[in-house]
Every structure is written in structure tokens, then in C-alpha cells.
Design a protein around this motif. Structure first.
Motif, short mmCIF file in Angstrom:
data_model
loop_
_atom_site.label_atom_id
_atom_site.label_comp_id
_atom_site.label_asym_id
_atom_site.label_seq_id
_atom_site.Cartn_x
_atom_site.Cartn_y
_atom_site.Cartn_z
N PHE A 153 0.82 -1.21 0.00
CA PHE A 153 0.00 0.00 0.00
C PHE A 153 0.86 1.27 0.00
O PHE A 153 0.36 2.35 -0.29
N SER A 154 2.14 1.12 0.34
CA SER A 154 3.01 2.30 0.33
C SER A 154 3.12 2.86 -1.09
O SER A 154 3.32 4.07 -1.27
N VAL A 155 3.01 1.99 -2.10
CA VAL A 155 3.12 2.47 -3.47
C VAL A 155 1.92 3.35 -3.81
O VAL A 155 2.07 4.44 -4.38
N ALA A 156 0.73 2.89 -3.42
CA ALA A 156 -0.46 3.71 -3.64
C ALA A 156 -0.31 5.05 -2.92
O ALA A 156 -0.66 6.11 -3.45
N PHE A 157 0.25 4.99 -1.71
CA PHE A 157 0.49 6.19 -0.92
C PHE A 157 1.45 7.12 -1.65
O PHE A 157 1.19 8.33 -1.78
N SER A 158 2.54 6.56 -2.14
CA SER A 158 3.53 7.40 -2.83
C SER A 158 2.92 8.03 -4.09
O SER A 158 3.19 9.20 -4.39
N PHE A 159 2.13 7.24 -4.81
CA PHE A 159 1.45 7.80 -5.99
C PHE A 159 0.51 8.93 -5.58
O PHE A 159 0.41 9.94 -6.28
N ALA A 160 -0.17 8.75 -4.44
CA ALA A 160 -1.11 9.78 -3.99
C ALA A 160 -0.36 11.07 -3.64
O ALA A 160 -0.76 12.16 -4.04
N VAL A 161 0.73 10.91 -2.90
CA VAL A 161 1.49 12.09 -2.49
C VAL A 161 2.09 12.76 -3.73
O VAL A 161 2.05 14.00 -3.87
N ALA A 162 2.61 11.95 -4.66
CA ALA A 162 3.17 12.52 -5.88
C ALA A 162 2.10 13.28 -6.66
O ALA A 162 2.35 14.36 -7.19
N ALA A 163 0.89 12.72 -6.70
CA ALA A 163 -0.19 13.40 -7.42
C ALA A 163 -0.55 14.71 -6.76
O ALA A 163 -0.86 15.69 -7.42
N LEU A 164 -0.49 14.72 -5.42
CA LEU A 164 -0.79 15.97 -4.70
C LEU A 164 0.27 17.02 -5.01
O LEU A 164 -0.04 18.20 -5.18
N ILE A 165 1.55 16.58 -5.07
CA ILE A 165 2.61 17.54 -5.38
C ILE A 165 2.40 18.09 -6.78
O ILE A 165 2.53 19.28 -7.03
N GLU A 166 2.05 17.18 -7.71
CA GLU A 166 1.84 17.61 -9.09
C GLU A 166 0.53 18.35 -9.28
O GLU A 166 0.38 19.13 -10.21
N GLY A 167 -0.43 18.07 -8.39
CA GLY A 167 -1.73 18.69 -8.52
C GLY A 167 -2.54 18.12 -9.67
O GLY A 167 -3.40 18.78 -10.23
N ARG A 168 -2.25 16.86 -10.04
CA ARG A 168 -2.96 16.30 -11.18
C ARG A 168 -3.31 14.83 -10.92
O ARG A 168 -2.45 14.03 -10.56
N VAL A 169 -4.58 14.53 -11.10
CA VAL A 169 -5.02 13.15 -11.00
C VAL A 169 -5.90 12.88 -12.21
O VAL A 169 -6.81 13.64 -12.49
#
Lengths: 149, 660
Positions: free
Chosen positions: B183-199
Motif C-alpha cells: 500500500f506504500s506504493v499507492a500512498f507514494s502515488f497519492a502524495v506525488a499526485a498531490l505535489i503535481e496537482g494532477r489526478v
């Protein structure tokens, strides 16, 4: 449906769900909270009769007696200053023995005896239930390292 | 020497992790391809280094190097090889090394298979993985050094806790950790998306397979733990609402919600910020699961030794990880654009309901698990929350979820037809009616709730079949056409059906436990004990010697209606190294019910306490869990997760996919 109305609906659904959860929790809390007592507490504090409670301590040496039916056991739990008799009928954990730290869950009957519904011992004999350690410390009968090896 | 190499590898891994956590992040901000590319190399380098450390630890265990404190405390020379290896993670320090090993594996997998991720996203995801890795490696090196040496070296070790010397438990922690860490990968993707501001839909397509894989592993891990408890603890319980079990159940519940909400992001670009929040929560709960309980903060049968220095560090780590990600979420989530609109009655609506119920259920479990801690810390009374609490909060929340799981897949996206869906479920309604009527007739006066549970299981099972049958047009067209449709139906659709069937099977197993029978009696050799129509004849109890234990082994012949059906040999083992007894139960199953026998104590005059249980449908609990995990794996093998793979789309496939 507009975005605003959809959001409102989502918020309402969420709140509704939380409300239901809160109601369920409060309803269940009222009688599934099990308070913890040490044998000394049982002597000094007023203990509600007929309520489920947990008692922790050591199984007193030479107190374990098994009835002939193979499942009823009586023993005493002690914290060094006070001891309380327990009757239990059922499967005991493998680690149950005299001198071992245990927690029993049950009700106190009119005679001050504990009718246990379950007896818990740790998977690992090296560690005692935390509550037992504290009960022993409180009564001044805790020996550092003795139970932990 | 090898232990020092392992220690050194961990230090190097920490340095690499720090590098990975910082440089690629700055690189992504500056759009510097060279800096971003560093993330891949450091991630692969970390895998090499942590594998080295892990191998060094296992080597120390296999060669019984008791100069290593960790080996001395948890191993013994007279122990089967398998348990020497698995003993490496049967303790706090070793389990943390396993944790970072799996984390490094995940990081390297993202680096290795993420070739077609946008460079910035990949760099940021790996940077976040690097941050998690740094935190954990620092924790290991500062507070839980697995390679600490003892001088002088002791002659022999203290041995592994005998209850852990079991093949089921040997592989339970790795699966559980695979789930948590996955689940850490999903977490990292989520945080990365927040930094990028794009989902967007593509983001969901990258996240979902990782979530699925972690979810499958966690499902298997939880099932293994419960199966182990069932056959070792000697009284046939399989779930105790113990804090550790709850700690694994919470990420599973929220992870299940995440699995479903990511579908909505992928198909409809809605629920984006909610999905991000779920990804953060799932991993946060995994962290809490790993730590709060393992650290001994909560009383649990599973807790390792308590060390206050660790507690502070753990709290700090949790604060930074959970607090940091949630703060980032609070700042950045409002800027995520909402996606497609949908009516409340629609596939999306059903998935929202699923999410609300699952997260609420997780919240009640969280409250029940942590309430004793809050009460004590705030100066309240010492207490525990008993299982009636969970029965009364968790079960009522599951009922609407189980009703909805049948209807949801039959609703269309955007705007669904509830009445139409219910009409198509007439077969399921009929199945429920039949099961409940038969159940009430056979057990009149028995537990009505259990009959209801079986009815619910029939509802979920039949409706999953109905949904699948509709997709392949079973019986409405030629067999060849049905076969073709089944072949071209996306694997994810088959996977969903299988997982929902598994849910129904597990539910039936749980519900039927209300009818179990129990006998505890003193039996002498030559006497019988009868339970559920079976006669258990105790032939003898013999002393035997094992590799590192001695045991009393009973020989019991089981017969029904005078016919011999099985021989069962329950044991009571005694491990002299630890001065500790364990039970080895004997289970005879015909997949519809288990006959479960445990040997108790001798009464000193030739009689033995025998505990026998008859447990209807109990194997279904784990069979269902295996179905769920297989469903997840099937879904994971769907072509569409392999981005960049040319999609082979003949007409039939397109037609089938259109209904997806």
C-alpha cells in the motif's frame, strides 16, 4: 443534478453514515466496555456485580483444582497482596499454569467469586500481560526481570 | 564478519534512500532529467543493499551465529532449518528488516516496470518511497539493530517461541507485510499526485494494480493468520477482535474501499480527491498496524518486547508520515478538479456507498481498538473493549454493504435503473428465500441471525453469478457465442465475480459457525466421546520425541454409524528449551464441516481431557478468502494495466468491453 447538489448529497450521506456509526458505537459501548481490576482492587473498590470485568494477576501456587468432568477448573489469582477465587469451565490456554500471569474475563457472583467466561494467557511466556505487570507493580510484588528472564 | 557486512549494507541503504528522497524531487521541480533519473538507480541500488542485509541476517540464523544478539534471543541450534530461516522475521528487529526489504522490492518494481510512467511522476513517486525507506532504515539503525554483537558469544540460543514454529505462521508475516508495504506504493502515488496537482484516469490505471496486488497479499496474510489461530490455539476460534487482528483488518477495509474508488477515477474521473485520501489513509493504517501493536502500546497476544525508546521514535515517524501527508492533502486537494457527474443511483453511487460503509466500519474498528489506549492516556479507567462491541457495530454496517454488493455491478455508470437491476436479481431473491426457509425449517428455534447470514451469503453468491451470466449471455445465445464472450470479457470482470463469490463463501462460513458443537470430556483409553453423530474412540496416548520437543500423542479412531471414517492424532507438545507447552490439533474435514480434536491434560489416573468440536462450513471462511485473492490476481492479469501494450480489439471484445 448540479455539482452543488451532488456535493450536498454526498455530505449528507457521509453525515448520515457517521450518525449511524455513532449510534451503534454508543449503544455497544454501554455494555461492552470491560473494566480491568487487580485482585487488590476487588477488595478495596466497589465492584459492580453481574457486570463483565477483567482481572489480572498470577495464578496462585498450589491453587489449581480440576473437577472430575475434565473442563471445570478452580484457581486463585493473586497480585501478592490479595487473591480472588475463580471458577472456569472450558478450554484453558496451553500456557495456563501456576505462577503464570493470566487475565480472566468474567463476572463476580454473590460470594465474591469470579465466574470466568474466558482465560487469557500470552502466546509467549516471556511477556506478561501489561495489566498484570502494572497490577503487580502497584502491589509492590513486581520483580524486575524475574518474569521477563 | 557477515553480520557486519549486513549492518554496513543497511547504513549504505539509508544513505541511498536519503539521496532518493531528495534529489529526484528537486529534479522533478527543476525538470532536470538527469536528477530525476537518479531515482531509478537509487531504488535498484537499495534493493541490492537491503537484500544483502536481509541475506546476512538469514545467514546468521541458518549458521546459528549466537554472537549476534538477535539470533541468540530468537533461535536455537536444535531447530528445524525452516524455522531457523523464518525465525529471522519472527521478532521485532528481523521483522523490520523484512519490512524494508519488501519496501525496497516495491521501489525497485516501480523503477523497473514504470518505464512508461511520465518521468516527473516516477521521480516523485520514488522520492516518496525513498522518504519512507529513510524513516524505516533510520528506525532500524537507531533503535532496533538486528546485527548487534554479544561478547562473549553464548553457546546456544534461547529458541524461537514454539507457537511460531509452524509452517502457517512462517509465511503469515511476509504476506501481511507484502500487503502493508504494498500500500506504500499507492500512498507514494497519492502524495506525488498531490505535489503535481494532477489526478487523471491514467494515474488511476497505475495505482490500481499496485493496490490490487497489496490487497491480495493482505487478504492472504489475514486469512493465514486466522487459519493459524484456528488450528493451533486448541479451541477452534478463528477471529478474536484482538488489536493485532484489528490492525490488519483496518487497512484491509480501507484498502478495499480504495480498490473500488480507484475504479471510479479510472472510468469516470470522479472521486479523485477522495481516492487520494483513501490511499493516504490505507497506508497510514498499515503503519499504525505495524507499529502501535508491535511496539506493545496495546495489550495484545502478539506484542513483541516493549522498549520506550522505540515508542517515541515510532510516534515521531507516524506523526511525520501521517501528519505530513494529510497536511499536504489539506493544502492541495481543493485544487484537484472534480470529474464526471453522476446520479445517486448509478454504478458510481453504489461504489460511493461501498466506500462510505467500508470506511465507517474501519472507523468503528479503529475506535474499539484504540479506545483503551485513549482512556488510559487521558487518565480514565483501565478497560478493554470486548468482542460484543465489534459484533454490534461492525456487523450492522456490513449488512447494507452486502446487500449493495449484489446490486452495484448491475447498475449502469452515470445513471442506473435500480428497479431494473432488482428485477434482474429475481433468481437471487428466490435463492435467499429458499435458503432462509430451509434454514429456519431445519434449525427451528435456532439462531435466527445465522440463518439470515446464510441468506445474505446466498444473495451475494447468486447475484454475482447472475451478473456474470448476463455479461456472457449464458443461455440466451448459442454456447459458442457465450464462450466467445467469456473469453473476451476483460479479466478484471471475471476477477470481480470471483472475488464477490469468495465474499459470499466466507460469509456463509462465518454465519454457520453459530451451529458448532463442543464437547470437553475426560476420556480413558478404550472409551468413546460422541459429537455430532461421530464416535471418537481413544485408542491410546503415547509418548513420542520430536526434533526439539517431546509430546503426548493420542490416537483416536473416528466412526460414524459404525463405519470407520478417520484416524486423528492430536498432540500436546512440550518444548524443553522454552519450558513451554503447545497443542497440535487434529482436524478432519470434508469441506462441509470440520471435526476438530485437541488433547488436553492428563488427570493423573489414566484419563485425558479431550476437547472435540464439530464446526459446520468453517473451511469456507478460508476458501472464500482464497477466492477473493484469486479474483484479485485474475483482475491483476488484465491487459489494460499494462500500459503501452497494444490492445487487441476484435469486434466481440469491443462489444464485451462496452458493457464493462
Amino acid at each position: 443534478m448540479t455539482r452543488k447538489r451532488r456535493r450536498l448529497l454526498a455530505v449528507l450521506a457521509g453525515m448520515g453514515m457517521l450518525g449511524i456509526a455513532a449510534a451503534l458505537v454508543l449503544n455497544a459501548f454501554s455494555d461492552s466496555l470491560v473494566f480491568f481490576y487487580s485482585p487488590s482492587d476487588l477488595k478495596t473498590k466497589a465492584v459492580p456485580q453481574g457486570r463483565m470485568l477483567r482481572i489480572g494477576g498470577l495464578v496462585e501456587e498450589a491453587s489449581v483444582k480440576r473437577a472430575g468432568d475434565g473442563k471445570t477448573v478452580t484457581f486463585r489469582i493473586t497480585d501478592g497482596s490479595a487473591a480472588v477465587p475463580v471458577t472456569y469451565s472450558g478450554a484453558l490456554p496451553d500456557l495456563f499454569r501456576e505462577g503464570q500471569g493470566v487475565v480472566v474475563e468474567g463476572r463476580i457472583d454473590g460470594a465474591g467469586e469470579v465466574r470466568a467466561a474466558s482465560v487469557l494467557a500470552k502466546h509467549d511466556e516471556r511477556y506478561m500481560p501489561k495489566e498484570v505487570v502494572e497490577a503487580l507493580k502497584k502491589s509492590g510484588h513486581w520483580q524486575e526481570g524475574a518474569a521477563q528472564r | 564478519m557477515i553480520a557486519e557486512l549486513g549492518h554496513f549494507a543497511l547504513i549504505l541503504a539509508l544513505l541511498l534512500a536519503l539521496l532518493q528522497a531528495s534529489v529526484p524531487l528537486a529534479g522533478a521541480a527543476r525538470r532536470d532529467l538527469g536528477w530525476m533519473a537518479l531515482a531509478r538507480r537509487t531504488a535498484l541500488g537499495q534493493l541490492v543493499l537491503v537484500s544483502l542485509a536481509f541475506a546476512a541476517l538469514i545467514h546468521a540464523y541458518v549458521t546459528s551465529d549466537f554472537s549476534v544478539a538477535n539470533v541468540f534471543e530468537n533461535s536455537h541450534s536444535a531447530k528445524p532449518l525452516l524455522y531457523k530461516v523464518t525465525g529471522a522475521w519472527g521478532n521485532h528487529e528481523g521483522s523490520m528488516v523484512l519490512w524494508v526489504f519488501i519496501l525496497a522490492l516495491c521501489g525497485a518494481a516501480v523503477a523497473g516496470f514504470g518505464g512508461n510512467l511520465p518521468a516527473e511522476l516516477r521521480a516523485r513517486v520514488l522520492a516518496v518511497q525513498g522518504m519512507i525507506g529513510s524513516g524505516f532504515l533510520l528506525f532500524i539503525l537507531l533503535t532496533s539493530d538486528p546485527f548487534h554483537r554479544l561478547v562473549p558469544a553464548p553457546l546456544d540460543g534461547r529458541g524461537l517461541n514454539p507457537v511460531l514454529q509452524d509452517p502457517g505462521l512462517a509465511f503469515h508475516p511476509p504476506f501481511l507485510y507484502l500487503g502493508y508495504v504494498g500500500f506504500s506504493v499507492a500512498f507514494s502515488f497519492a502524495v506525488a499526485a498531490l505535489i503535481e496537482g494532477r489526478v487523471d484516469a491514467a494515474w488511476a490505471r497505475w495505482v490500481r494494480p499496485w493496490t490490487l496486488a497489496a490487497w491480495c497479499a493482505l487478504t492472504i496474510g489475514i486469512a493465514m493468520g486466522s487459519w493459524w489461530a484456528y488450528y493451533t490455539l486448541g479451541w477452534g476460534g478463528w477471529w478474536f477482535w484482538d488489536p493485532v487482528e484489528n490492525a490488519s483488518l483496518m487497512p484491509w477495509l480501507v484498502g478495499t474501499a480504495l480498490l473500488h474508488s480507484a475504479i471510479v477515477v479510472e472510468k469516470r474521473e470522479a472521486l479523485k480527491s477522495w481516492t487520494i485520501l483513501l490511499a493516504i489513509l490505507t497506508f497510514s493504517l498499515s503503519l499504525i498496524g505495524t507499529f502501535l501493536v508491535r511496539s506493545g502500546v496495546l495489550t495484545s497476544v502478539h506484542a513483541f518486547a516493549v522498549d520506550p525508546a522505540r515508542g517515541t521514535f515510532i510516534l515521531l515517524l507516524l506523526l511525520v508520515a501521517i501528519g505530513g501527508s494529510l497536511s499536504l492533502y489539506a493544502v492541495r486537494a481543493p485544487s484537484l478538479k472534480g470529474g464526471g457527474l453522476f446520479a445517486p443511483i448509478s454504478r458510481e453511487g453504489a461504489l460511493v456507498l461501498n466506500n462510505l460503509l467500508l470506511t465507517t466500519a474501519a472507523a468503528t474498528v479503529f475506535l474499539g481498538t484504540l479506545y483503551p489506549l485513549f482512556s488510559e492516556e487521558l487518565g480514565g479507567p483501565k478497560l478493554s473493549v470486548g468482542f460484543p462491541f465489534f459484533d454490534r457495530t461492525f456487523a450492522p454496517l456490513m449488512v447494507p454493504l452486502l446487500i449493495a454488493v449484489a446490486v452495484g455491478p448491475l447498475l449502469a455508470w452515470k445513471r442506473g435503473d435500480l428497479l431494473g437491476a432488482l428485477q434482474r436479481l429475481w433468481l437471487a431473491v428466490a435463492a435467499v428465500a429458499v435458503v432462509i426457509l430451509i434454514g429456519l425449517y431445519l434449525t427451528h428455534g435456532g439462531p435466527a441471525l445465522a440463518v439470515l447470514g446464510l441468506g445474505l451469503a446466498a444473495w451475494v453468491f447468486t447475484s454475482a453469478l447472475v451478473e456474470w451470466a448476463e455479461r456472457v449471455k449464458l443461455g440466451r445465445t448459442s454456447a459458442g457465442e457465450t464462450w466467445r464472450r467469456a473469453r473476451y470479457l476483460p479479466r478484471a470482470a471475471h476477477g470481480m465475480t470471483l472475488a464477490h463469490l469468495g465474499l459470499a463463501v466466507t460469509l456463509a462460513g462465518i454465519a454457520a459457525s453459530a451451529w458448532q458443537e463442543e464437547r470437553i470430556e475426560i476420556v480413558r483409553p478404550g472409551q468413546d466421546l460422541t459429537i455430532a453423530g461421530y464416535a471418537l474412540h481413544l485408542d491410546e496416548v503415547a509418548q513420542i520425541a520430536g526434533a526439539n520437543f517431546t509430546a503426548d500423542r493420542a490416537r483416536i479412531t473416528v466412526s460414524k454409524d459404525g463405519k470407520l471414517t478417520a484416524e486423528m492424532d492430536p498432540e500436546k507438545r512440550f518444548f524443553p528449551v522454552q519450558q513451554m507447552p503447545t497443542s497440535v490439533t487434529a482436524i478432519h474435514t470434508n469441506l462441509l464441516a470440520d471435526l476438530y480434536v485437541a488433547l488436553g491434560d492428563s488427570d493423573g489416573s489414566g484419563g485425558w481431557t479431550i476437547r472435540a468440536y464439530w464446526k459446520p462450513l468453517v473451511p469456507w471462511i478460508w476458501i472464500g478468502a482464497v477466492f477473493m485473492a484469486l479474483g484479485g490476481l485474475l483482475s491483476l492479469s488484465d491487459r489494460r494495466w499494462r500500459i503501452g501494450v497494444a490492445v487487441r480489439a476484435p469486434h466481440a471484445a469491443r462489444a464485451a468491453a462496452a458493457g464493462d
